[in-house]
Design an enzyme around this catalytic site. Structure first.
Site, mmCIF file in Angstrom:
data_model
loop_
_atom_site.group_PDB
_atom_site.id
_atom_site.type_symbol
_atom_site.label_atom_id
_atom_site.label_comp_id
_atom_site.label_asym_id
_atom_site.label_seq_id
_atom_site.Cartn_x
_atom_site.Cartn_y
_atom_site.Cartn_z
ATOM 1 N N LYS A 124 134.839 59.415 -32.225
ATOM 2 C CA LYS A 124 133.408 58.929 -32.486
ATOM 3 C C LYS A 124 133.237 57.458 -32.022
ATOM 4 O O LYS A 124 132.338 57.217 -31.410
ATOM 5 C CB LYS A 124 133.199 59.142 -33.888
ATOM 6 C CG LYS A 124 131.798 58.539 -34.344
ATOM 7 C CD LYS A 124 131.521 58.600 -35.699
ATOM 8 C CE LYS A 124 132.151 57.169 -36.578
ATOM 9 N NZ LYS A 124 131.733 56.994 -37.862
ATOM 10 N N ASP A 142 128.541 61.448 -36.326
ATOM 11 C CA ASP A 142 128.922 61.050 -37.680
ATOM 12 C C ASP A 142 128.499 61.983 -38.810
ATOM 13 O O ASP A 142 127.852 62.883 -38.376
ATOM 14 C CB ASP A 142 128.630 59.638 -37.915
ATOM 15 C CG ASP A 142 126.961 59.309 -38.287
ATOM 16 O OD1 ASP A 142 126.350 60.361 -37.788
ATOM 17 O OD2 ASP A 142 126.497 58.216 -38.355
#
Length: 214
Positions: A124, A142
């Site tokens: 991420k 997320d």
């Protein structure tokens, strides 16, 4: 899990996101690729506002890997102690700074694999840096994106990799660059986990979520 929306509905959703906010921005303060890497790494299990408060003074005195290494573990720790898991994060920031100096000449690499090899940098974080700094259409999934991807049918998937792939496969290419920012902001402020603000939602009429609020 909600069924994947069709192309025309997804395009209409992102037409509306674009009309509302043509150039969505990430909310983490940074001045270069290095401070962006550090800020995103620090944001795990912390709010962007909290990270920005902690890094305001840190980045004034340590905006390069060399300066961060010179600051040392105690100095880094002192600046970020208001952030959750700050002790471990301080160690990661120091070590990733050392690696950038020793292996990359003080420069932040722009490949996902190289970024993910740095301590405290996962997929991420790597995708955020690739997207925000190098404008590569990487999708940083997320909790907000995972939630609304499955809640709305924009990009459903059983895990973050599946959602990331659904974004890449189903969102029109002209909206790929800003897709994750639109969805993060939508999930953070409108399509929240509890009691989503459906009455203020731009895409309420296109969303198949059955438990809409007034």
């Amino acid at each position: 899990m909600v069924k994947q929306l069709d192309y025309h509905t997804i395009r209409e959703i992102f037409d509306r996101f674009h009309a509302s906010e043509p150039e969505p921005k990430g909310e983490l303060n940074h001045v270069n690729a290095f401070t962006l890497v550090v800020a995103v790494a620090l944001s795990a299990q912390a709010t962007d506002a909290g990270v920005n408060k902690a890094t305001a003074k840190l980045f004034q005195i340590a905006d390069t890997p060399e300066k961060m290494v010179a600051l040392g573990l105690d100095g880094i720790t002192e600046h970020i102690r208001t952030i959750g898991l700050y002790r471990n994060k301080a160690k990661n920031v120091l070590r990733l700074s050392q690696i950038l100096v020793e292996e990359y000449g003080g420069e932040v690499p722009n490949s996902r694999a190289a970024l993910q090899s740095l301590p405290g940098v996962g997929r991420k974080t790597a995708n955020v840096v690739l997207n925000m700094w190098w404008h590569y259409p990487a999708q940083a999934v997320d909790t907000h994106i995972f939630r609304i991807g499955n809640r709305t049918g924009i990009c459903p998937g059983k895990d973050v990799i599946a959602v990331e792939r659904a974004i890449e496969d189903n969102i029109p290419v002209d909206y790929q660059q800003h897709a994750h920012h639109w969805m993060i902001l939508h999930g953070r402020y409108i399509c929240v986990a509890r009691k989503p603000k459906c009455g203020a939602c731009l895409i309420r009429d296109l969303c198949p979520f059955e438990e809409k609020t007034l």
